[in-house]
Design a protein around this motif. Structure first.
Motif, short mmCIF file in Angstrom:
data_model
loop_
_atom_site.label_atom_id
_atom_site.label_comp_id
_atom_site.label_asym_id
_atom_site.label_seq_id
_atom_site.Cartn_x
_atom_site.Cartn_y
_atom_site.Cartn_z
N LYS A 33 113.32 26.54 -47.93
CA LYS A 33 113.24 26.02 -46.56
C LYS A 33 112.01 25.15 -46.37
O LYS A 33 112.06 24.15 -45.66
CB LYS A 33 113.24 27.17 -45.55
CG LYS A 33 114.57 27.81 -45.37
CD LYS A 33 114.52 28.80 -44.25
CE LYS A 33 115.90 29.34 -43.99
NZ LYS A 33 115.96 30.13 -42.77
N ILE A 34 110.91 25.50 -47.00
CA ILE A 34 109.68 24.71 -46.87
C ILE A 34 109.86 23.35 -47.52
O ILE A 34 109.49 22.33 -46.94
CB ILE A 34 108.48 25.47 -47.48
CG1 ILE A 34 108.18 26.72 -46.66
CG2 ILE A 34 107.25 24.58 -47.55
CD1 ILE A 34 107.17 27.65 -47.28
N VAL A 35 110.44 23.32 -48.71
CA VAL A 35 110.66 22.05 -49.41
C VAL A 35 111.62 21.16 -48.63
O VAL A 35 111.37 19.96 -48.45
CB VAL A 35 111.18 22.31 -50.84
CG1 VAL A 35 111.61 21.02 -51.50
CG2 VAL A 35 110.13 23.02 -51.68
N ILE A 36 112.69 21.75 -48.11
CA ILE A 36 113.64 20.96 -47.32
C ILE A 36 112.98 20.47 -46.04
O ILE A 36 113.19 19.34 -45.61
CB ILE A 36 114.90 21.78 -47.04
CG1 ILE A 36 115.68 21.98 -48.34
CG2 ILE A 36 115.78 21.10 -45.99
CD1 ILE A 36 116.86 22.90 -48.25
N GLY A 37 112.17 21.31 -45.41
CA GLY A 37 111.45 20.90 -44.20
C GLY A 37 110.52 19.73 -44.46
O GLY A 37 110.45 18.78 -43.68
#
Length: 126
Positions: free
Chosen positions: A3-7
């Motif tokens: 989720k952090i990378v996609i964010g």
């Protein structure tokens, strides 16, 4: 971690100055295709951002996009004559107006992504 990378990816993609490119397309080619492209791309970013991450990158990304568009528009008003083209609004007023109205389709994309997420949760549990 995903989720952090996609964010971060969503924020980076939002850093494209969408409103500036739309206004430049309008000014240079007298075409509204830039505005349509902006609506489609930002709606898709909002949908996938909400589907795979959360709403914080969308908020940050929209703010960064407006700031970067503001910078490029300020450069263009010095070098070219944008001031009279977007009458009765100034380029800066149009930036704010278009940025605000661009939030509406993104809001609907967020709602659609929420509905899609909820539908998939129910199907997995069955």
């Amino acid at each position: 971690m995903r989720k952090i990378v996609i964010g971060i990816l969503i924020v980076c993609l939002y850093c494209i100055p969408f409103v500036y490119f739309s206004m430049h397309q309008d000014f240079a080619n007298r075409s509204m295709h830039g505005y349509l492209t902006m609506i489609v791309v930002t709606s898709l970013l909002a949908f996938f951002g909400k589907l795979f991450s959360n709403s914080i990158p969308l908020i940050i990304g929209n703010i960064l996009s407006v700031i970067i568009s503001f910078y490029f528009i300020s450069e263009m008003t010095v070098n070219e004559r944008w001031g009279g083209y977007f009458k009765p609004l100034t380029p800066y007023q149009l930036l704010i107006l278009v940025s605000f109205f661009n939030l509406i389709p993104q809001f609907f994309s967020l709602k659609l992504a929420n509905r899609y997420k909820k539908g998939n949760k129910h199907n997995v549990n069955l």
